[in-house]
Design a protein around this motif. Structure first.
Motif, PDB file in Angstrom:
ATOM      1  N   UNK A 280     -48.856  -5.807 -53.818  1.00 23.12           N
ATOM      2  CA  UNK A 280     -48.187  -4.555 -53.436  1.00 23.12           C
ATOM      3  C   UNK A 280     -46.716  -4.852 -53.179  1.00 23.12           C
ATOM      4  N   UNK A 281     -45.861  -3.917 -53.511  1.00 26.99           N
ATOM      5  CA  UNK A 281     -44.426  -4.085 -53.289  1.00 26.99           C
ATOM      6  C   UNK A 281     -43.936  -2.954 -52.383  1.00 26.99           C
ATOM      7  N   UNK A 282     -42.962  -3.292 -51.531  1.00 30.93           N
ATOM      8  CA  UNK A 282     -42.510  -2.386 -50.482  1.00 30.93           C
ATOM      9  C   UNK A 282     -40.993  -2.253 -50.462  1.00 30.93           C
TER      10      UNK A 282
ATOM     11  N   UNK B 145     -47.337 -16.177 -38.991  1.00 23.88           N
ATOM     12  CA  UNK B 145     -47.379 -14.795 -38.492  1.00 23.88           C
ATOM     13  C   UNK B 145     -48.010 -13.840 -39.506  1.00 23.88           C
ATOM     14  N   UNK B 146     -47.948 -14.173 -40.781  1.00 20.11           N
ATOM     15  CA  UNK B 146     -48.511 -13.283 -41.799  1.00 20.11           C
ATOM     16  C   UNK B 146     -49.686 -13.917 -42.546  1.00 20.11           C
ATOM     17  N   UNK B 147     -50.128 -15.061 -42.085  1.00 15.07           N
ATOM     18  CA  UNK B 147     -51.305 -15.703 -42.688  1.00 15.07           C
ATOM     19  C   UNK B 147     -52.539 -14.859 -42.375  1.00 15.07           C
ATOM     20  N   UNK B 148     -53.423 -14.738 -43.340  1.00 16.10           N
ATOM     21  CA  UNK B 148     -54.635 -13.949 -43.180  1.00 16.10           C
ATOM     22  C   UNK B 148     -55.408 -14.392 -41.941  1.00 16.10           C
ATOM     23  N   UNK B 149     -55.780 -13.418 -41.130  1.00 13.75           N
ATOM     24  CA  UNK B 149     -56.548 -13.705 -39.926  1.00 13.75           C
ATOM     25  C   UNK B 149     -57.254 -12.455 -39.439  1.00 13.75           C
ATOM     26  N   UNK B 150     -57.859 -12.545 -38.274  1.00 10.88           N
ATOM     27  CA  UNK B 150     -58.614 -11.407 -37.735  1.00 10.88           C
ATOM     28  C   UNK B 150     -57.800 -10.119 -37.635  1.00 10.88           C
ATOM     29  N   UNK B 151     -56.493 -10.231 -37.483  1.00 18.54           N
ATOM     30  CA  UNK B 151     -55.639  -9.041 -37.408  1.00 18.54           C
ATOM     31  C   UNK B 151     -55.644  -8.263 -38.719  1.00 18.54           C
ATOM     32  N   UNK B 152     -56.098  -8.888 -39.799  1.00 18.47           N
ATOM     33  CA  UNK B 152     -56.152  -8.226 -41.102  1.00 18.47           C
ATOM     34  C   UNK B 152     -57.509  -7.603 -41.401  1.00 18.47           C
ATOM     35  N   UNK B 153     -58.417  -7.646 -40.440  1.00 17.34           N
ATOM     36  CA  UNK B 153     -59.753  -7.091 -40.665  1.00 17.34           C
ATOM     37  C   UNK B 153     -59.709  -5.621 -41.088  1.00 17.34           C
ATOM     38  N   UNK B 154     -58.931  -4.755 -40.420  1.00 16.58           N
ATOM     39  CA  UNK B 154     -58.894  -3.350 -40.876  1.00 16.58           C
ATOM     40  C   UNK B 154     -58.365  -3.202 -42.313  1.00 16.58           C
ATOM     41  N   UNK B 155     -57.370  -3.984 -42.683  1.00 17.99           N
ATOM     42  CA  UNK B 155     -56.832  -3.945 -44.043  1.00 17.99           C
ATOM     43  C   UNK B 155     -57.884  -4.436 -45.032  1.00 17.99           C
ATOM     44  N   UNK B 156     -58.527  -5.533 -44.733  1.00 21.62           N
ATOM     45  CA  UNK B 156     -59.573  -6.068 -45.602  1.00 21.62           C
ATOM     46  C   UNK B 156     -60.711  -5.069 -45.766  1.00 21.62           C
ATOM     47  N   UNK B 157     -61.120  -4.468 -44.668  1.00 20.27           N
ATOM     48  CA  UNK B 157     -62.211  -3.491 -44.729  1.00 20.27           C
ATOM     49  C   UNK B 157     -61.817  -2.266 -45.549  1.00 20.27           C
TER      50      UNK B 157
ATOM     51  N   UNK C 109     -50.241 -12.949 -46.479  1.00 24.28           N
ATOM     52  CA  UNK C 109     -50.177 -11.484 -46.348  1.00 24.28           C
ATOM     53  C   UNK C 109     -48.788 -10.999 -45.943  1.00 24.28           C
ATOM     54  N   UNK C 110     -47.735 -11.707 -46.402  1.00 26.36           N
ATOM     55  CA  UNK C 110     -46.386 -11.220 -46.104  1.00 26.36           C
ATOM     56  C   UNK C 110     -46.092  -9.941 -46.879  1.00 26.36           C
ATOM     57  N   UNK C 111     -46.858  -9.679 -47.918  1.00 27.88           N
ATOM     58  CA  UNK C 111     -46.877  -8.380 -48.586  1.00 27.88           C
ATOM     59  C   UNK C 111     -48.291  -7.845 -48.350  1.00 27.88           C
ATOM     60  N   UNK C 112     -48.475  -7.054 -47.300  1.00 26.73           N
ATOM     61  CA  UNK C 112     -49.821  -6.650 -46.892  1.00 26.73           C
ATOM     62  C   UNK C 112     -50.610  -5.975 -48.006  1.00 26.73           C
ATOM     63  N   UNK C 113     -51.801  -6.514 -48.232  1.00 26.23           N
ATOM     64  CA  UNK C 113     -52.674  -6.016 -49.274  1.00 26.23           C
ATOM     65  C   UNK C 113     -52.795  -6.961 -50.457  1.00 26.23           C
ATOM     66  N   UNK C 114     -51.985  -8.030 -50.476  1.00 23.83           N
ATOM     67  CA  UNK C 114     -52.040  -8.995 -51.570  1.00 23.83           C
ATOM     68  C   UNK C 114     -53.477  -9.443 -51.793  1.00 23.83           C
ATOM     69  N   UNK C 115     -53.921  -9.352 -53.037  1.00 23.08           N
ATOM     70  CA  UNK C 115     -55.283  -9.701 -53.387  1.00 23.08           C
ATOM     71  C   UNK C 115     -55.297 -10.477 -54.699  1.00 23.08           C
ATOM     72  N   UNK C 116     -56.444 -11.068 -54.993  1.00 25.48           N
ATOM     73  CA  UNK C 116     -56.609 -11.829 -56.223  1.00 25.48           C
ATOM     74  C   UNK C 116     -57.936 -11.487 -56.869  1.00 25.48           C
ATOM     75  N   UNK C 117     -57.991 -11.665 -58.163  1.00 24.24           N
ATOM     76  CA  UNK C 117     -59.234 -11.605 -58.914  1.00 24.24           C
ATOM     77  C   UNK C 117     -59.452 -12.997 -59.483  1.00 24.24           C
ATOM     78  N   UNK C 118     -60.568 -13.621 -59.143  1.00 26.50           N
ATOM     79  CA  UNK C 118     -60.895 -14.974 -59.580  1.00 26.50           C
ATOM     80  C   UNK C 118     -61.981 -14.899 -60.644  1.00 26.50           C
ATOM     81  N   UNK C 119     -61.706 -15.443 -61.812  1.00 18.65           N
ATOM     82  CA  UNK C 119     -62.689 -15.405 -62.892  1.00 18.65           C
ATOM     83  C   UNK C 119     -63.977 -16.090 -62.466  1.00 18.65           C
ATOM     84  N   UNK C 120     -65.080 -15.520 -62.885  1.00 18.49           N
ATOM     85  CA  UNK C 120     -66.374 -16.107 -62.594  1.00 18.49           C
ATOM     86  C   UNK C 120     -66.879 -17.026 -63.692  1.00 18.49           C
TER      87      UNK C 120
END
Length: 159
Positions: free
Chosen positions: A102-104, A128-140, A31-42
């Motif tokens: 996301x780009x900043x 410091x930027x690895x996904x963790x509980x501090x990212x809960x508001x962003x994830x939500x 999460x060094x670029x906050x909001x980074x997400x992926x779409x994984x094929x099913x």
């Protein structure tokens, strides 16, 4: 190089944003670029977008766009947000997946206008930027916005 996550991560419940028509949307571990997400094929055994029948290709691309729109809506709350980059690569992980970056403005000048992969290797694995509980508001926020985008898309003609 990026930490590729085309297999379902160990903590799927925390990372999961939504089950979509073509697969699963997750928030990325890096999460060094906050909001980074992926779409994984099913679809099991699919390496490339072109491995899918046309209707499934269109569904994957539509889901990728929906995740991108949700990430953009959430991340533009940051005044330094610039844009979204959507990528389907599969160079290291032979399973169809898309990266939503996301780009900043605050990104270092040497990488700001280049591919995310040009960020220094240390950034990809920075605790410091690895996904963790501090990212809960962003994830939500991403979960909620993606649900809105999906609902809006379903109510559109041809949506």
């Amino acid at each position: 190089m990026p930490a590729h996550q085309s297999d379902i991560p160990a903590d799927e419940d925390f990372q999961l944003l939504a089950h979509l028509e073509s697969g699963r949307a997750i928030i990325g571990e890096a999460q060094f670029l906050p909001g980074y997400s992926l779409l994984l094929s099913g679809v099991p055994g699919v390496d490339r977008l072109t491995d899918l029948p046309r209707s499934a290709r269109v569904a994957f691309l539509a889901d990728m766009e929906a995740v991108g729109e949700a990430v953009e809506r959430v991340c533009q709350r940051d005044s330094d947000f610039r844009r979204i980059n959507l990528e389907i690569q599969g160079n290291l992980t032979p399973k169809l997946h898309a990266h939503i970056w996301p780009r900043y403005e605050w990104e270092p000048a040497a990488v700001r206008f280049h591919q995310v992969a040009r960020h220094p290797k240390e950034r990809w694995h920075d605790p410091a930027t690895r996904l963790g509980p501090q990212h809960t508001p962003l994830r939500d926020a991403l979960r909620a916005e993606l649900a809105i985008v999906v609902k809006q898309n379903q109510s559109m003609p041809n949506g």
